[in-house]
Scaffold this motif. Sequence first.
Motif, PDB file in Angstrom:
ATOM      1  N   GLN A  31       4.690  24.124  77.663  1.00 32.35           N
ATOM      2  CA  GLN A  31       5.911  24.535  76.805  1.00 32.35           C
ATOM      3  C   GLN A  31       5.158  24.822  75.442  1.00 32.35           C
ATOM      4  O   GLN A  31       5.731  25.960  74.817  1.00 32.35           O
ATOM      5  N   TRP A  32       4.487  24.199  74.963  1.00 32.46           N
ATOM      6  CA  TRP A  32       3.679  24.460  73.700  1.00 32.46           C
ATOM      7  C   TRP A  32       3.108  25.836  73.693  1.00 32.46           C
ATOM      8  O   TRP A  32       3.472  26.508  72.681  1.00 32.46           O
ATOM      9  N   VAL A  33       2.213  26.135  74.571  1.00 30.20           N
ATOM     10  CA  VAL A  33       1.394  27.287  74.890  1.00 30.20           C
ATOM     11  C   VAL A  33       2.416  28.427  75.087  1.00 30.20           C
ATOM     12  O   VAL A  33       1.971  29.566  74.423  1.00 30.20           O
ATOM     13  N   VAL A  34       3.387  28.297  75.554  1.00 31.23           N
ATOM     14  CA  VAL A  34       4.254  29.260  75.985  1.00 31.23           C
ATOM     15  C   VAL A  34       5.061  29.830  74.734  1.00 31.23           C
ATOM     16  O   VAL A  34       5.102  30.974  74.316  1.00 31.23           O
ATOM     17  N   GLN A  35       5.427  28.779  73.814  1.00 30.60           N
ATOM     18  CA  GLN A  35       5.946  29.297  72.741  1.00 30.60           C
ATOM     19  C   GLN A  35       4.952  29.866  71.579  1.00 30.60           C
ATOM     20  O   GLN A  35       5.494  30.786  71.007  1.00 30.60           O
ATOM     21  N   LYS A  36       3.596  29.450  71.562  1.00 31.11           N
ATOM     22  CA  LYS A  36       2.823  29.997  70.653  1.00 31.11           C
ATOM     23  C   LYS A  36       2.594  31.526  71.291  1.00 31.11           C
ATOM     24  O   LYS A  36       2.282  32.399  70.359  1.00 31.11           O
ATOM     25  N   GLU A  37       2.608  31.785  72.359  1.00 34.81           N
ATOM     26  CA  GLU A  37       2.468  33.025  73.102  1.00 34.81           C
ATOM     27  C   GLU A  37       3.544  34.015  72.564  1.00 34.81           C
ATOM     28  O   GLU A  37       3.337  35.108  72.240  1.00 34.81           O
ATOM     29  N   ARG A  38       4.853  33.386  72.687  1.00 32.51           N
ATOM     30  CA  ARG A  38       6.017  34.262  72.417  1.00 32.51           C
ATOM     31  C   ARG A  38       5.835  34.701  70.867  1.00 32.51           C
ATOM     32  O   ARG A  38       5.945  35.816  70.498  1.00 32.51           O
ATOM     33  N   GLN A  39       5.772  33.795  70.320  1.00 33.32           N
ATOM     34  CA  GLN A  39       5.686  34.034  68.698  1.00 33.32           C
ATOM     35  C   GLN A  39       4.680  34.973  68.470  1.00 33.32           C
ATOM     36  O   GLN A  39       4.758  35.545  67.411  1.00 33.32           O
ATOM     37  N   LEU A  90      -5.239  29.978  77.817  1.00 35.72           N
ATOM     38  CA  LEU A  90      -4.763  28.555  77.818  1.00 35.72           C
ATOM     39  C   LEU A  90      -4.319  27.893  78.871  1.00 35.72           C
ATOM     40  O   LEU A  90      -4.230  26.964  79.490  1.00 35.72           O
ATOM     41  N   ARG A  91      -3.156  28.999  79.169  1.00 37.64           N
ATOM     42  CA  ARG A  91      -2.001  28.687  80.253  1.00 37.64           C
ATOM     43  C   ARG A  91      -2.764  28.509  81.519  1.00 37.64           C
ATOM     44  O   ARG A  91      -2.297  27.560  82.149  1.00 37.64           O
TER      45      ARG A  91
END
Length: 945
Positions: free
Chosen positions: A512-520, A536-537
Amino acid sequence: MESETDEMRECLIGCLRPRLKELIVVDRVLDLIDFIENEQKERIRQKARNDGDISAADYLINAVVQKPHTPGWFTAFVDALNNGGCNFAADYMQLNLPTPEAEAENENCVRLIHLLIPSLADMATETVCAHCFSERLLTEDERDRITAEIVNRGRRSGARELLRRIIKCPPGWYSTFLQVLKDTEHHVLYNELTGNEDHLFFFLKRDNEFIDVTDQQICSNHMIIMLIWKITEKFARSPEKEITLRDYQMEVAGPALEGKNIIVCLPTGSGKTRVAVYITKEHLDRRKAEGKPRKVIVLVNKVPLVEQHYSAEFLPFLKNKYKVERVSGDSQLKISFTEIVKKNDIIICTAQILENYLERANSGEDEGVNLSDLTLIIIDECHHTQKGGVYNHIMMRYLKQKHKNKRLVKEQKEPVPLPQILGLTASPGVGGATKMEKAEEHILRICANLDASRIMTRRQEEFKKEQRKIVVSVEDRREDPFGDVIKKIMTAIHNHAELTPTCDLGSQNYEQWVVQKERQAAKDENQKVRVCAEHLRQYSESLNLCNTIRMQDAFSFLNKYYEEEMKKKTAPEEEHKIQITDTERFLFNLFKDNKKELETLAKNPEYENDSLSKLRTKILHEFSSRDEARGIVFIKTRRSAIALNQWIQENSKFADIGVKSAYVIGGGDQSVVKPMTSAEQKDVLKKFGNGQVNLLIATTVAEEGLDIPACNFVIRYGLVTNEIAMIQAQGRGRAEDSSYTLVEVKNSGVAEKECVNEYRKNMMNKAIQKIKSLNQAAYEKRITEFQIQAIMEEKVRMTKKKQKDIKNESPSNVKFSCRSCSEPICTGDDIQIIENMHRVNVTPQFRKLYIQRENTTLQERLLDYETNGFIACKNCGQRWGSMMMYKGIECPCLDVKNFVVNLNGKKISKCTKWNEVPIKFSAFDYAEHAINMTMSDNSDDDETM
């Protein structure tokens, strides 16, 4: 530019496509066409093996008409048909068409063969095959294939193959085949095909004369039509199955037989569908006797269930008295759904099709279907009748009309008739409740949504003894060098992108943390962080895979990902170069530097995960301790299911004790793994049913609804969802002394989740009993309150939706840029919409910005369009969408998740669906675009003159 002659030939093939698909034998002609690439030929052969000749012929025709054309392509195709023995198809291509009478006669001959296949399959196939070859009904290659089929699968299978081949011969084959039967002394079969059954002449009266058709008119079209009628009547008179219900089934059906709305809640394997068939028959019989309208619709939530309910339940029991039809998203019949409803008594369909036609009737834009047209709606897996679901949309229409009817009655006006409702489920669940009160409320809301007067269950003392349940714990690896290398790579990426994770690598929180970083990062146009987050995902996924399946499968996944990423950076044309950023070069080199070590470690069985070892032991125990074992292993992801099946098939220990495995996965195309078609699912489940496969590796697609025969054991391998799924999975083990095993996987937390599900299951059963103990007045009061609340919430939702749908923003205010390289792409003015669904950009400027690549997973033919490739950014290789062929025009179809959307200067960080973009795009004008293309082509002609 395409020549006018080529265009005419394409048009000819398009017109003849339906007939060519029936006449082409793919393996006869494929190798004779030299302009189709070998890789494409292999895909067509695979299609023939999986889905049959007609589907494969469709693919073959697509390949033939694919542009650009090689010189002489049309003549080469016709020659291949002639040389491959498909002379009838070649005749059509050269417009040597049979007369309408001859064509009709040939079609009837084919139909007659299809009707009599069960009898004809008993022929002495070897002898008949030899004679058919000498009479040139078969080619040498076909004779050899039929002989191989006889050796491998038996005489009857060979006979079916022979019949499939000869009916594609030019007209005249029927008389020749009759003579072959006569010459090979198949007198009974000859008599059946000539109407001379039981050695009695079958006479046809024409012009007041009786003619001996067996002597004078063997191939008379009149005689064949009479034979078809006779055989069809014989089949129609075949006795339908008698419906018998057990006592508990009869008890739960009771209120529905009185015309009341109910929910039937019975465990998987207890015959819910049989109860529904019985209720359907009684409903139709009663209304027929009363002279009232009658129309039953059976709603399901998965395409395979349409065919399952049709062929296994409703048709066998009801075909003699009532017309039964099925329609799904895979069926062409959905186009004429209104007519199907009018002409049939029972219609089995996916819920979305009914909802679409209810909406058509409501909007008045087209002829649709009204709830008042129906007298009984059966809702399978009715626990899905909740907010946001298509079942609930249908039932909300019902509830609104029900409460309008109350007002109409008060005003002494005629109420609108509404259908009876029957819901079927194995488990309504508790909706995530932690307290009894909330569990009770959840179930009551489902009852309210279905307007159920009662929820009917089997008495507690009648429930069969529960399965043996086993939880298998696993140990952590003493050493995990493969995982350590993955984590070392991930740490290097963190340092490069200046990221500091706050949770364990590979955990769900990390994902979840990686997904948020990618979107931002996409929103901020920080390509360094965005690309690192994407990679990283993949490493996080590989950590999960090596805890579930083999390390070599996890490595293979990573290796394939990097191969695909490198392909993206390679343009189809050598003169064009796609940019590679410093960060991408760093990531590619990082994997390359560690690839050899990962590959070596992946091959060392010493470091394999304990979960796989425990699963091996469990499967071996089940198969070695039973005479005939049959089981299902449920697993979380499609990739894991395929890899696990491969592991079993490659392990000789499993083969030694008779394990024959196959996998079944979902049909949706949301995953990077190629989905299974409904035909492929059906084929695997059929093999599982007849014993050709005895171990099924399945994702959650097999948990609910699908008719899977009784199993000795069910294993949930690192997969736990909610209590409904648990009950559905347990229900798959229906055989006596069946077992249910949960095998833990590291970081999955399945043991704890299973305990919670057991608690919720018990809570659900208690809540149902509590609801059943309510007096009817109290029950109805609570149901009415929930219905009024649902209607009010729906009004508020619709008001908000209307406000949201009022898209006053000008399309020019929306700008789209590539998600990967941030290059500006287009504005909303450039985008048009096809069939209220597909957003396309057909502007000449856009055409210069992308490259086109082939993508075999997208190859599918739909009604008016087909997708057979994808488009990608010419600058960075980022995928943007698919190339759609719409009525002969190539239309780049965009997927919004691949872009950064900027509205009035403000970036929208999370935009995964087009309906999240507050813009109304203009409709695609096919005629205007076609004219513009023609004018452009003409100008090109002028320039070359």
